[in-house]
Design a protein around this motif. Structure first.
Motif, PDB file in Angstrom:
ATOM      1  N   GLU A  63      -6.741 -99.805 -21.100  1.00  0.00           N
ATOM      2  CA  GLU A  63      -7.258 -99.345 -19.808  1.00  0.00           C
ATOM      3  C   GLU A  63      -8.269 -98.229 -19.992  1.00  0.00           C
ATOM      4  N   ARG A  64      -8.000 -97.307 -20.914  1.00  0.00           N
ATOM      5  CA  ARG A  64      -8.935 -96.204 -21.157  1.00  0.00           C
ATOM      6  C   ARG A  64     -10.275 -96.724 -21.672  1.00  0.00           C
ATOM      7  N   ARG A  65     -10.227 -97.801 -22.439  1.00  0.00           N
ATOM      8  CA  ARG A  65     -11.463 -98.389 -22.957  1.00  0.00           C
ATOM      9  C   ARG A  65     -12.176 -99.242 -21.908  1.00  0.00           C
ATOM     10  N   GLY A  66     -11.553 -99.461 -20.775  1.00  0.00           N
ATOM     11  CA  GLY A  66     -12.169-100.265 -19.727  1.00  0.00           C
ATOM     12  C   GLY A  66     -12.097-101.754 -19.966  1.00  0.00           C
ATOM     13  N   LEU A  67     -11.156-102.182 -20.832  1.00  0.00           N
ATOM     14  CA  LEU A  67     -11.009-103.613 -21.112  1.00  0.00           C
ATOM     15  C   LEU A  67     -10.253-104.321 -20.000  1.00  0.00           C
ATOM     16  N   ILE A  68      -9.242-103.651 -19.469  1.00  0.00           N
ATOM     17  CA  ILE A  68      -8.414-104.217 -18.413  1.00  0.00           C
ATOM     18  C   ILE A  68      -8.101-103.126 -17.392  1.00  0.00           C
ATOM     19  N   VAL A  69      -7.551-103.547 -16.258  1.00  0.00           N
ATOM     20  CA  VAL A  69      -6.976-102.610 -15.301  1.00  0.00           C
ATOM     21  C   VAL A  69      -5.696-103.247 -14.785  1.00  0.00           C
ATOM     22  N   ARG A  70      -4.685-102.422 -14.542  1.00  0.00           N
ATOM     23  CA  ARG A  70      -3.393-102.916 -14.056  1.00  0.00           C
ATOM     24  C   ARG A  70      -3.060-102.296 -12.705  1.00  0.00           C
ATOM     25  N   ASN A  71      -2.450-103.094 -11.874  1.00  0.00           N
ATOM     26  CA  ASN A  71      -1.945-102.633 -10.588  1.00  0.00           C
ATOM     27  C   ASN A  71      -0.570-103.259 -10.401  1.00  0.00           C
ATOM     28  N   GLY A  72       0.472-102.521 -10.766  1.00  0.00           N
ATOM     29  CA  GLY A  72       1.802-103.103 -10.796  1.00  0.00           C
ATOM     30  C   GLY A  72       1.860-104.170 -11.875  1.00  0.00           C
ATOM     31  N   ARG A  73       2.247-105.374 -11.493  1.00  0.00           N
ATOM     32  CA  ARG A  73       2.303-106.478 -12.455  1.00  0.00           C
ATOM     33  C   ARG A  73       0.959-107.196 -12.585  1.00  0.00           C
ATOM     34  N   ARG A  74       0.022-106.842 -11.759  1.00  0.00           N
ATOM     35  CA  ARG A  74      -1.269-107.522 -11.770  1.00  0.00           C
ATOM     36  C   ARG A  74      -2.147-106.982 -12.883  1.00  0.00           C
ATOM     37  N   VAL A  75      -2.684-107.878 -13.698  1.00  0.00           N
ATOM     38  CA  VAL A  75      -3.586-107.513 -14.788  1.00  0.00           C
ATOM     39  C   VAL A  75      -4.939-108.156 -14.519  1.00  0.00           C
ATOM     40  N   LYS A  76      -5.985-107.337 -14.554  1.00  0.00           N
ATOM     41  CA  LYS A  76      -7.344-107.845 -14.389  1.00  0.00           C
ATOM     42  C   LYS A  76      -8.137-107.594 -15.660  1.00  0.00           C
ATOM     43  N   VAL A  77      -8.720-108.645 -16.188  1.00  0.00           N
ATOM     44  CA  VAL A  77      -9.551-108.546 -17.390  1.00  0.00           C
ATOM     45  C   VAL A  77     -10.956-108.156 -16.963  1.00  0.00           C
ATOM     46  N   LEU A  78     -11.422-107.008 -17.437  1.00  0.00           N
ATOM     47  CA  LEU A  78     -12.720-106.476 -17.031  1.00  0.00           C
ATOM     48  C   LEU A  78     -13.830-106.811 -18.018  1.00  0.00           C
ATOM     49  N   GLN A  79     -13.479-106.905 -19.296  1.00  0.00           N
ATOM     50  CA  GLN A  79     -14.487-107.092 -20.337  1.00  0.00           C
ATOM     51  C   GLN A  79     -14.118-108.295 -21.203  1.00  0.00           C
ATOM     52  N   GLU A  80     -14.080-109.457 -20.593  1.00  0.00           N
ATOM     53  CA  GLU A  80     -13.636-110.653 -21.330  1.00  0.00           C
ATOM     54  C   GLU A  80     -14.540-110.943 -22.527  1.00  0.00           C
ATOM     55  N   ARG A  81     -15.841-110.827 -22.337  1.00  0.00           N
ATOM     56  CA  ARG A  81     -16.759-111.132 -23.439  1.00  0.00           C
ATOM     57  C   ARG A  81     -16.532-110.192 -24.619  1.00  0.00           C
ATOM     58  N   GLU A  82     -16.349-108.907 -24.343  1.00  0.00           N
ATOM     59  CA  GLU A  82     -16.091-107.950 -25.416  1.00  0.00           C
ATOM     60  C   GLU A  82     -14.748-108.236 -26.080  1.00  0.00           C
ATOM     61  N   MET A  83     -13.748-108.599 -25.291  1.00  0.00           N
ATOM     62  CA  MET A  83     -12.421-108.895 -25.846  1.00  0.00           C
ATOM     63  C   MET A  83     -12.462-110.123 -26.741  1.00  0.00           C
ATOM     64  N   VAL A  84     -13.247-111.122 -26.355  1.00  0.00           N
ATOM     65  CA  VAL A  84     -13.411-112.314 -27.189  1.00  0.00           C
ATOM     66  C   VAL A  84     -14.115-111.951 -28.489  1.00  0.00           C
ATOM     67  N   ALA A  85     -15.147-111.114 -28.392  1.00  0.00           N
ATOM     68  CA  ALA A  85     -15.924-110.736 -29.577  1.00  0.00           C
ATOM     69  C   ALA A  85     -15.086-109.946 -30.568  1.00  0.00           C
ATOM     70  N   MET A  86     -14.206-109.063 -30.069  1.00  0.00           N
ATOM     71  CA  MET A  86     -13.441-108.213 -30.971  1.00  0.00           C
ATOM     72  C   MET A  86     -12.296-108.940 -31.654  1.00  0.00           C
ATOM     73  N   THR A  87     -11.925-110.109 -31.131  1.00  0.00           N
ATOM     74  CA  THR A  87     -10.786-110.848 -31.703  1.00  0.00           C
ATOM     75  C   THR A  87     -11.164-112.207 -32.257  1.00  0.00           C
ATOM     76  N   GLY A  88     -12.334-112.725 -31.881  1.00  0.00           N
ATOM     77  CA  GLY A  88     -12.687-114.087 -32.263  1.00  0.00           C
ATOM     78  C   GLY A  88     -11.879-115.129 -31.501  1.00  0.00           C
ATOM     79  N   PHE A  89     -11.365-114.741 -30.347  1.00  0.00           N
ATOM     80  CA  PHE A  89     -10.512-115.636 -29.571  1.00  0.00           C
ATOM     81  C   PHE A  89     -11.241-116.920 -29.192  1.00  0.00           C
ATOM     82  N   VAL A  90     -10.512-118.051 -29.313  1.00  0.00           N
ATOM     83  CA  VAL A  90     -11.022-119.353 -28.888  1.00  0.00           C
ATOM     84  C   VAL A  90     -10.060-119.915 -27.841  1.00  0.00           C
ATOM     85  N   ASP A  91     -10.585-120.254 -26.677  1.00  0.00           N
ATOM     86  CA  ASP A  91      -9.758-120.849 -25.620  1.00  0.00           C
ATOM     87  C   ASP A  91      -9.454-122.289 -25.990  1.00  0.00           C
ATOM     88  N   ARG A  92      -8.192-122.569 -26.309  1.00  0.00           N
ATOM     89  CA  ARG A  92      -7.782-123.915 -26.705  1.00  0.00           C
ATOM     90  C   ARG A  92      -7.376-124.781 -25.520  1.00  0.00           C
TER      91      ARG A  92
END
Length: 248
Positions: free
Chosen positions: A202-231
């Motif tokens: 959250e401090r890095r601005g990657l996500i924000v949480r509101n209770g149980r709700r999670v919002k992905v703010l920087q999906e492209r950066e998160m994919v780049a930092m992990t090499g994630f592939v949506d299967r």
């Protein structure tokens, strides 16, 4: 009338004939309702059933000899669960509800008859199962080779990708019904470490949480930092022959 979640999931990847759709729907038998923590099958105990998740989340886990638990997969509406135990009479994993769930029960012979009568459905379910297996491998690889933020990032991106297939309307946020213990057991972290890692994301601005709700703010950066592939989003089925009804 509620649509069958397995039919809906398969139809995201393969156009079904009315006969194929009916065959999938008729395969489901008794419907069960589970509260969080409710158990479908228990590791190393006899089991003859498979289940279609109609609503809610479940997870598969294994108990280790040191008393620890490893969650190996999460399951959502549209998933056919218990297939990892299909080759044996004893369950390989424990499957429990994470949230309020509705599941449909079927037997292994039910699936066998479906495969014999509807080979295109057998091929489609095989392709989907392989995609889920590879996604699980990706996540478990992150546990062995990545830091805490990357592990949690891969988990969140995988959940997001899977929910986009069948949840309807999921774009960049979702309700996360998992406890910090569940998340820790899935990514190999303690509850305290999970909490700290969420805070850092959250401090890095990657996500924000509101209770149980999670919002992905920087999906492209998160994919780049992990090499994630949506299967989950695209599963090729053009190798599956057309149905005879369509071909005719």
């Amino acid at each position: 009338m509620r649509r069958d979640a397995l039919v809906w999931r398969v139809e995201q990847h393969l156009a079904l004939t009315p006969q194929e759709r009916s065959a999938l729907e008729s395969m489901n038998r008794r419907e069960l309702k589970l509260r969080p923590g409710g158990t479908l099958m228990v590791q190393d105990e006899p089991n003859e059933y498979l289940y279609v998740i109609q609503q809610g989340w479940t997870h598969s886990s294994r108990n280790l000899v040191n008393g620890a638990r490893q969650i190996v997969a999460f399951h959502y509406a549209g998933d056919l669960v218990g297939t990892s135990s299909i080759a044996w009479s004893l369950a390989t994993n424990t499957i429990r509800a994470v949230s309020d769930c509705i599941v449909s029960e079927l037997t292994k012979p039910d699936l066998g008859r479906l495969f014999a009568g509807e080979p295109r459905l057998a091929a489609a379910l095989y392709a989907i199962n392989v995609a889920d297996f590879v996604a699980m491998g990706d996540r478990l690889t992150s546990i062995g080779r990545m830091g805490a933020i990357e592990r949690l990032t891969v988990l969140l991106l995988d959940i997001l990708g899977r929910l986009r297939v069948t949840a309807g309307g999921v774009v960049d946020s979702f309700d996360l019904p998992l406890t910090q213990q569940d998340i820790g057991d899935a990514v190999g972290l303690t509850k305290v470490h999970v909490s700290r890692t969420f805070g850092e994301m959250e401090r890095r601005g990657l996500i924000v949480r509101n209770g149980r709700r999670v919002k992905v703010l920087q999906e492209r950066e998160m994919v780049a930092m992990t090499g994630f592939v949506d299967r989950h989003g695209v599963i090729e089925t053009d190798w599956i022959p057309l149905s005879q009804a369509v071909a005719a």
